[in-house]
Write an enzyme that holds these catalytic residues in place. Structure first.
Site, PDB file in Angstrom:
ATOM      1  N   HIS A 165       0.761  -1.290   0.054  1.00  0.00           N
ATOM      2  CA  HIS A 165      -0.169  -0.070   0.133  1.00  0.00           C
ATOM      3  C   HIS A 165       0.864   1.327  -0.033  1.00  0.00           C
ATOM      4  CE1 HIS A 165      -3.665  -2.038   0.262  1.00  0.00           C
ATOM      5  NE2 HIS A 165      -3.447  -2.778   1.873  1.00  0.00           N
ATOM      6  N   HIS A 169      -6.270  -7.287  -0.782  1.00  0.00           N
ATOM      7  CA  HIS A 169      -6.359  -5.856  -0.921  1.00  0.00           C
ATOM      8  C   HIS A 169      -5.431  -5.541  -1.969  1.00  0.00           C
ATOM      9  CE1 HIS A 169      -6.738  -6.454   3.658  1.00  0.00           C
ATOM     10  NE2 HIS A 169      -7.758  -5.602   3.516  1.00  0.00           N
TER      11      HIS A 169
HETATM   12 ZN    ZN Z   1      -4.192  -7.293   2.703  1.00  0.00          ZN
END
Ligand code: ZN
Length: 308
Positions: free
Chosen positions: A125, A164
């Site tokens: 991320h 994610h």
């Molecule tokens: Zn994740």
């Protein structure tokens, strides 16, 4: 086959406070399963500290300086809504970078066939100048750039099966066709990116899955999107952002994978690595927040790396 495992005791000293899912116990869960019999022949190595030059391959100097400044000398500091740091966090993040780059060195220089980096904090991320989603430095992205700058490899494929979407990795490479980024993830879900329509310079391949989907849909996405993209790209190196939070037991998301799906996906990527780049594959731990599911999934993943 030689599979090298990078670990470091300091990965468990990056503290995130009570009730945070990205917690030190994740490292203990991973290390416990890798002590078992099938893993006695793993080539275990201590993660080296990454260099500033390596970090700067993907993050600007100002960001690195600012991150160093917000690390507390004691206690915890929240640097954005989900991301908490403690005194050892900066060093842990540097060790994760160092291990990912050393893994690249190992497979290129043939000290190992493949590598698993059991590190935290995770990285996918982290954007160029933004820490988010538990991530400080984007070690998968840095490893890809390191393969190009230190070894002259032309084309690196990053495959990300964390539940994610790896917004950070996509952000870093969205206009760079020398790096392919291919991701399966649940959508809608944090961080909100990862639509099929996000294609970058023709090098981004997103295969979003819906809440409740499981093995069949995951393997379909691999067969129809991820593997053909890798195949057409002819990579010189495969890097896996190996999160295990798409497991049905994971508390942060709603996909229904089992550890057998990670075994299957690992085998598919090893096949591709053998076809294109002498088997060179570096896998880097990302998420996975149910300790039991994380342990079992890492075990299947690494066992497949060992047997090839
Ligand atoms: Zn994740």
């Amino acid at each position: 086959m030689t599979t090298r495992l990078y670990r470091h005791s300091l990965f468990a000293e990056h503290l995130t406070g009570p009730d945070h899912p990205e917690r030190p116990e994740r490292m203990a869960a991973v290390e416990a399963v890798l002590e078992a019999e099938p893993f006695q022949h793993l080539d275990r190595a201590e993660a080296p500290e990454g260099t500033t030059e390596q970090v700067l391959l993907c993050h600007p100097h100002d960001y690195v300086r600012q991150l160093a400044r917000v690390i507390p000398t004691e206690g915890l500091a929240r640097i954005e809504s989900d991301t908490i740091v403690s005194p050892k966090s900066f060093t842990a993040a540097l060790l994760a970078v160092g291990a990912a780059c050393a893994g690249v060195d190992d497979v290129v220089e043939k000290r190992a066939d493949n590598v698993f980096v059991a590190a935290r904090p995770p990285g996918h991320h982290a954007e160029r100048a933004t820490a988010m989603g538990f991530c400080l430095f984007n070690q998968a992205a840095i490893a890809a750039r390191h393969a190009q700058s230190a070894h002259g490899l032309s084309r690196v494929a990053i495959i990300d099966w964390d539940v994610h979407h790896g917004n950070g990795t996509q952000d870093i490479f969205r206009s760079d066709p020398s790096v392919l980024y291919a991701s399966t993830h649940q959508m809608p879900l944090y961080p909100g990116t990862g639509a099929k329509s996000e294609t970058g310079a023709g090098n981004i391949f997103n295969a979003p899955l819906r809440e409740g989907e499981g093995s069949d849909e995951f393997r379909d996405a691999f067969r129809s999107v991820i593997l053909p993209a890798v195949e057409a790209f002819h990579p010189d190196l495969l890097i896996v952002s190996a999160g295990f939070d798409a497991h049905w037991r994971d508390p942060l998301a709603g996909l229904k994978l089992t550890e057998h799906d990670f075994d299957w996906a690992t085998a598919q990527l090893l096949d591709a690595a053998y076809r294109h780049c002498d088997g060179r594959l570096v896998s880097i731990l990302e998420g996975g927040y149910d300790l039991d599911a994380l342990g079992r999934s890492v075990a299947r993943h690494v066992e497949r790396l060992i047997v090839g």
